[in-house]
Design a protein around this motif. Structure first.
Motif, PDB file in Angstrom:
ATOM      1  N   GLY A 105      69.427   1.847 -20.015  1.00  0.00           N
ATOM      2  CA  GLY A 105      70.413   2.879 -20.317  1.00  0.00           C
ATOM      3  C   GLY A 105      69.749   4.155 -20.796  1.00  0.00           C
ATOM      4  O   GLY A 105      68.540   4.205 -21.037  1.00  0.00           O
ATOM      5  N   ARG A 163      73.913   2.749 -13.371  1.00  0.00           N
ATOM      6  CA  ARG A 163      73.216   3.427 -14.471  1.00  0.00           C
ATOM      7  C   ARG A 163      74.201   3.780 -15.582  1.00  0.00           C
ATOM      8  O   ARG A 163      73.879   3.688 -16.771  1.00  0.00           O
ATOM      9  CB  ARG A 163      72.533   4.677 -13.927  1.00  0.00           C
ATOM     10  N   ALA A 189      75.036   0.620 -17.398  1.00  0.00           N
ATOM     11  CA  ALA A 189      73.916   0.201 -18.240  1.00  0.00           C
ATOM     12  C   ALA A 189      73.853   1.003 -19.524  1.00  0.00           C
ATOM     13  O   ALA A 189      73.348   0.520 -20.547  1.00  0.00           O
ATOM     14  CB  ALA A 189      72.603   0.357 -17.468  1.00  0.00           C
ATOM     15  N   THR A 190      74.378   2.215 -19.500  1.00  0.00           N
ATOM     16  CA  THR A 190      74.378   3.065 -20.680  1.00  0.00           C
ATOM     17  C   THR A 190      75.491   2.688 -21.659  1.00  0.00           C
ATOM     18  O   THR A 190      75.300   2.700 -22.868  1.00  0.00           O
ATOM     19  CB  THR A 190      74.507   4.538 -20.254  1.00  0.00           C
ATOM     20  N   TYR A 191      76.658   2.329 -21.126  1.00  0.00           N
ATOM     21  CA  TYR A 191      77.791   1.976 -21.995  1.00  0.00           C
ATOM     22  C   TYR A 191      77.848   0.483 -22.321  1.00  0.00           C
ATOM     23  O   TYR A 191      78.541   0.081 -23.255  1.00  0.00           O
ATOM     24  CB  TYR A 191      79.106   2.426 -21.356  1.00  0.00           C
ATOM     25  N   ARG A 192      77.184  -0.337 -21.508  1.00  0.00           N
ATOM     26  CA  ARG A 192      77.112  -1.784 -21.726  1.00  0.00           C
ATOM     27  C   ARG A 192      78.503  -2.372 -21.997  1.00  0.00           C
ATOM     28  O   ARG A 192      79.432  -2.160 -21.220  1.00  0.00           O
ATOM     29  CB  ARG A 192      76.132  -2.084 -22.862  1.00  0.00           C
TER      30      ARG A 192
END
Length: 462
Positions: free
Chosen positions: A412, A425, A428-431
């Motif tokens: 992330g 992507r 992956a940043t906010y999960r």
């Protein structure tokens, strides 16, 4: 109603100006900060009040236009404009009101951080607001907002008390801990996915004269410094913030002439504690082995620190960036950093490691949309040059650097440092916060009108 009639009616309901493709001021009005972005919207609406924003949102929705929202226009991937669509330009909505008794500042959506710092500095206060004064308040805040005050006072979103917004249906709401709590949670890190923020209310902190500035070392000496920094930065008191950087020394004052244009590494410090204790705090840093070749740390007004980089990064230059969150900096990563630092492609390209620990770590990862509360740094690799002929040169260097260093990341990245890198992507940043964001998006923007951003798709479109 014909298209021309609809446009005429729309224009008559605006206090601000409607600029169309072909108008004399069009080419200037469509420019954004990143000169690599060259889009041609059909309409640009320079709003002067909330009513203009409501009209513009309704027109874009009804005419099925691709809608973009521009605050400061700093978005490197060009999220403040659209091809063939409509741009809501908030730059004329730049009012600021400081309440010294409540220690808050009300900021309209078109403000830059330089304007905010100027207004609050008169009262001896500030809030977290990036490291470049020409950055827009809106974009930086909605993505999370890190800066010199992060370790002491948290991210920009940690200082956000409420926001006024125009939603996709054209309605106007105020969001805070007691009103539209779900939306207030989402805008603290969820980007521009949920509406147009027309004003922000931030809490302020006593900040006036910082003890700050850069300390730089030659690349031949930087490895032990970086090894020291990775431990020291995390153990330092929250009053002390220092972001690590690789850069080429600017050829001018206040940098010593013998170092002009040299590639170096170092730390840009900001100490917010007792001024009488500053020398004691910096004594062990100044006496490191090796000692810094350049030491420009000293008292400086906070707005001057905030605007220190602005002359190096004027609007219109070519930009390309890649980013990651970082937990640790092992020796293998340090070796790679130094390798690519030696290959800096242009004078204003570089790499920054921004601390996001301290106060930012004290907020739970599900308290706001920002998920990576445990990360220690936000890393960004920047390729910058005024010449469009160097576009591939800076892009190739950034991509190669990022590909090499990414395996040492936490996964992330700070959403404001992402290019157009795809849905995975963003997820992956906010999960684990992503699904909740998608549900809130479904509630407030089910047709994805606000999609020129790091887009969180409504549940029905996922």
């Amino acid at each position: 109603m014909t298209e021309n009639t609809a446009i005429q009616e729309f224009s008559t309901h605006l206090r601000g100006k409607l600029i169309q493709l072909g108008d004399p001021e069009y080419d200037e009005a469509r420019k954004v900060y990143n000169g690599m972005i060259d889009k041609r919207p059909q309409f640009i609406v320079r709003c002067v009040d909330v009513a203009d924003v409501m009209q513009a949102v309704n027109f874009a929705r009804d005419q099925k236009l691709l809608l973009a929202v521009r605050g400061g226009g700093h978005s490197v991937p060009g999220m403040g404009t659209s091809e063939g669509g409509l741009v809501i330009d908030l730059s004329l909505m730049n009012g600021i009101r400081v309440d010294p008794d409540e220690k808050t500042v009300r900021v309209e959506g078109g403000c830059t951080w330089g304007a905010v710092d100027h207004a609050t500095h008169a009262f001896g206060m500030a809030t977290t607001g990036g490291v470049i004064a020409s950055t827009g308040v809106g974009g930086l805040t909605l993505g999370g907002g890190s800066g010199y005050l992060t370790r002491k006072h948290g991210l920009s979103i940690d200082n956000l008390l409420e926001a006024d917004m125009v939603l996709a249906d054209g309605s106007y709401v105020t969001v805070n801990e007691k009103s539209h709590e779900d939306l207030f949670w989402a805008v603290r890190g969820g980007g521009g996915n949920f509406g147009v923020v027309t004003s922000f209310l931030f809490k302020l902190h006593p900040v006036s004269i910082d003890y700050a500035g850069p300390m730089l070392w030659s690349l031949d000496q930087i490895k032990p410094v970086m090894q020291w920094y990775r431990e020291f930065a995390l153990a330092a008191p929250e009053d002390l913030y220092g972001f690590f950087a690789f850069l080429q020394v600017p050829p001018g004052a206040p940098f010593p002439e013998e170092y002009h244009n040299q590639k170096m590494g170092g730390v840009l410090w900001c100490y917010l504690g007792d001024p009488d204790k500053a020398d004691k705090v910096f004594d062990p840093i100044r006496n490191l082995t090796p000692k810094p070749a350049i030491d420009l740390v000293g008292p400086i007004p906070h707005p001057a620190l905030q605007s220190m980089f602005d002359p190096l990064y004027p609007p219109g230059e070519q930009w390309y960036i890649k980013a990651d969150f970082i937990n640790e900096i092992p020796d293998e990563a340090i070796d790679l950093h130094i390798k690519y630092a030696r290959e800096l492609p242009t004078p204003t390209s570089g790499m920054h490691l921004y601390p996001i620990d301290g106060a930012a770590h004290k907020v739970k990862k599900d308290a706001t949309a920002w998920s990576f509360r445990e990360a220690n740094w936000s890393q960004v690799i920047i390729g910058v040059d005024p010449d469009p002929a160097n576009k591939e040169k800076i892009t190739d260097w950034v991509r190669a650097y990022h590909e090499a260093i990414h395996p040492y990341s936490a996964g992330g990245a700070y959403i404001n440092f992402l290019m157009d890198e795809g849905d995975e992507r963003i997820r992956a940043t906010y999960r684990e916060n992503y699904d909740r964001l998608a549900e809130i998006k479904q509630k407030y923007d089910p047709t994805n009108l606000f999609r020129i951003n790091q887009n969180i798709k409504p549940v029905a479109m996922a």
